[in-house]
Motif scaffolding. Structure first.
Motif, PDB file in Angstrom:
ATOM      1  N   LYS A 165       0.830  -1.208   0.000  1.00 25.33           N
ATOM      2  CA  LYS A 165       0.000   0.000   0.000  1.00 25.33           C
ATOM      3  C   LYS A 165       0.866   1.261   0.000  1.00 25.33           C
ATOM      4  N   GLU A 166       2.074   1.126  -0.541  1.00 26.63           N
ATOM      5  CA  GLU A 166       3.034   2.231  -0.468  1.00 26.63           C
ATOM      6  C   GLU A 166       2.506   3.529  -1.096  1.00 26.63           C
ATOM      7  N   GLU A 167       1.962   3.407  -2.301  1.00 21.50           N
ATOM      8  CA  GLU A 167       1.502   4.612  -3.004  1.00 21.50           C
ATOM      9  C   GLU A 167       0.343   5.271  -2.279  1.00 21.50           C
ATOM     10  N   GLU A 168      -0.571   4.452  -1.808  1.00 19.60           N
ATOM     11  CA  GLU A 168      -1.742   4.948  -1.083  1.00 19.60           C
ATOM     12  C   GLU A 168      -1.336   5.671   0.205  1.00 19.60           C
ATOM     13  N   MET A 169      -0.407   5.062   0.956  1.00 19.72           N
ATOM     14  CA  MET A 169       0.027   5.654   2.221  1.00 19.72           C
ATOM     15  C   MET A 169       0.854   6.913   1.998  1.00 19.72           C
ATOM     16  N   PHE A 170       1.665   6.912   0.942  1.00 12.49           N
ATOM     17  CA  PHE A 170       2.456   8.105   0.646  1.00 12.49           C
ATOM     18  C   PHE A 170       1.535   9.295   0.406  1.00 12.49           C
ATOM     19  N   GLU A 171       0.467   9.055  -0.351  1.00 15.05           N
ATOM     20  CA  GLU A 171      -0.486  10.126  -0.644  1.00 15.05           C
ATOM     21  C   GLU A 171      -1.196  10.585   0.623  1.00 15.05           C
ATOM     22  N   ALA A 172      -1.573   9.621   1.480  1.00 13.49           N
ATOM     23  CA  ALA A 172      -2.272   9.958   2.730  1.00 13.49           C
ATOM     24  C   ALA A 172      -1.379  10.776   3.652  1.00 13.49           C
ATOM     25  N   LEU A 173      -0.119  10.367   3.769  1.00 13.51           N
ATOM     26  CA  LEU A 173       0.814  11.090   4.632  1.00 13.51           C
ATOM     27  C   LEU A 173       1.117  12.477   4.064  1.00 13.51           C
ATOM     28  N   SER A 174       1.184  12.571   2.758  1.00 12.49           N
ATOM     29  CA  SER A 174       1.431  13.867   2.120  1.00 12.49           C
ATOM     30  C   SER A 174       0.314  14.842   2.434  1.00 12.49           C
ATOM     31  N   LYS A 175      -0.917  14.351   2.467  1.00  7.01           N
ATOM     32  CA  LYS A 175      -2.079  15.212   2.671  1.00  7.01           C
ATOM     33  C   LYS A 175      -2.268  15.649   4.113  1.00  7.01           C
ATOM     34  N   THR A 176      -1.460  15.113   5.034  1.00  9.64           N
ATOM     35  CA  THR A 176      -1.565  15.578   6.429  1.00  9.64           C
ATOM     36  C   THR A 176      -1.048  17.008   6.560  1.00  9.64           C
ATOM     37  N   GLN A 177      -0.248  17.453   5.593  1.00  5.57           N
ATOM     38  CA  GLN A 177       0.151  18.859   5.544  1.00  5.57           C
ATOM     39  C   GLN A 177      -0.904  19.634   4.748  1.00  5.57           C
ATOM     40  N   PRO A 178      -1.427  20.733   5.278  1.00  6.46           N
ATOM     41  CA  PRO A 178      -2.451  21.491   4.548  1.00  6.46           C
ATOM     42  C   PRO A 178      -2.027  21.895   3.145  1.00  6.46           C
ATOM     43  N   ILE A 179      -0.726  22.086   2.930  1.00 11.67           N
ATOM     44  CA  ILE A 179      -0.243  22.495   1.612  1.00 11.67           C
ATOM     45  C   ILE A 179      -0.352  21.355   0.597  1.00 11.67           C
TER      46      ILE A 179
END
Length: 259
Positions: free
Chosen positions: A205-219
């Protein structure tokens, strides 16, 4: 002379051979600093030095465990015997995932030894040298976890809170000695460590988690190591000579915009 020049300055950077540390080392070398990398991983240290020197910079590597008080002292004495130390960047650090219940005593000790004692060891060794030379700049790597609650980061938050308050203390104690001390508090930054963390904890689930973690920053994305390095460069340059005792979040809006 270019803005943010470090020409003629000597910088000691811990954990300077990978991730954010390597970006800082590279940026400082490009701006003319002679960089001394304190790194536990010998292979990474040698590769970083080779890369910088091949691109016209001046870099030196010292295999060093920052949690070892005497080892740090010996390395700092070796460097200081050759030239004054102008800049210390305490970047070396390790992470831990867990709340207070599932953080073992050994986990807490391991994080403390590197992230807290390691910072102390380096400042304890360098500050007397800077005092004798009429001043210098210390930059500590804190974290947004120093200022706000982050889930499952009990030990890590403890250590980065210590980095923040040690920064304030040293800035206060040595302002009259010409020593400036600040810290940087990044949010999540895209480094090989992050990729390894995702691969280990979320296989398939690497791609999915990378996107989720990226979105924790408002930017909407993670920071880049080079962006942290650029802030470090400014704070360690003469252009920032009026700045001390301050924490600088670089977090894509995480602290102020997540409420």
């Amino acid at each position: 002379m270019s803005i943010f020049s470090l020409q003629g300055k000597t910088a000691v950077i811990t954990g300077g051979a990978s991730g954010i540390g390597k970006a800082i080392t590279t940026a400082f070398a490009k701006q003319g600093a002679q960089v001394h990398i304190l790194e536990f991983n010998e292979e990474s240290g040698n590769l970083a030095v080779e890369e910088i020197n091949n691109n016209g910079g001046k870099a030196y590597f010292y295999q060093c465990d920052v949690s070892n008080h005497q080892q740090v002292k010996d390395v700092i004495n070796t460097i200081a015997a050759q030239q004054p130390i102008d800049i210390l960047v305490n970047n070396a650090g390790i992470a831990h995932v867990g709340n207070v219940e599932n953080t073992e005593e050994s986990d807490l000790d391991r994080i403390y030894n590197v992230n807290v004692k390691g910072v102390y060891n380096c400042m304890h060794a360098v500050v007397p040298k800077m005092k004798a030379n009429g001043g210098g700049v210390i930059l500590n790597m804190a974290s947004i976890a120093s200022s706000v609650g982050i889930s499952d980061r009990f030990a890590y938050s403890m250590s980065k809170g210590a980095a923040l308050t040690m920064t304030y203390s040293v800035a206060k104690d040595y302002v009259n000695d010409g020593i400036r001390c600040n810290c940087i508090s990044p949010a999540r930054v895209h480094t090989p460590f992050v990729d390894g963390f995702i691969k280990k904890n979320y296989p398939g689930k690497e791609e999915e988690m990378f996107e989720a973690l990226s979105k924790t920053q408002p930017i909407g994305r993670m920071g880049k190591p080079e962006e942290i390095a650029n802030l470090a460069l400014y704070l360690c340059s003469d252009e920032a000579s009026f700045i001390t005792g301050t924490d600088f979040p670089i977090d894509g809006g995480f602290i102020k915009l997540n409420g």
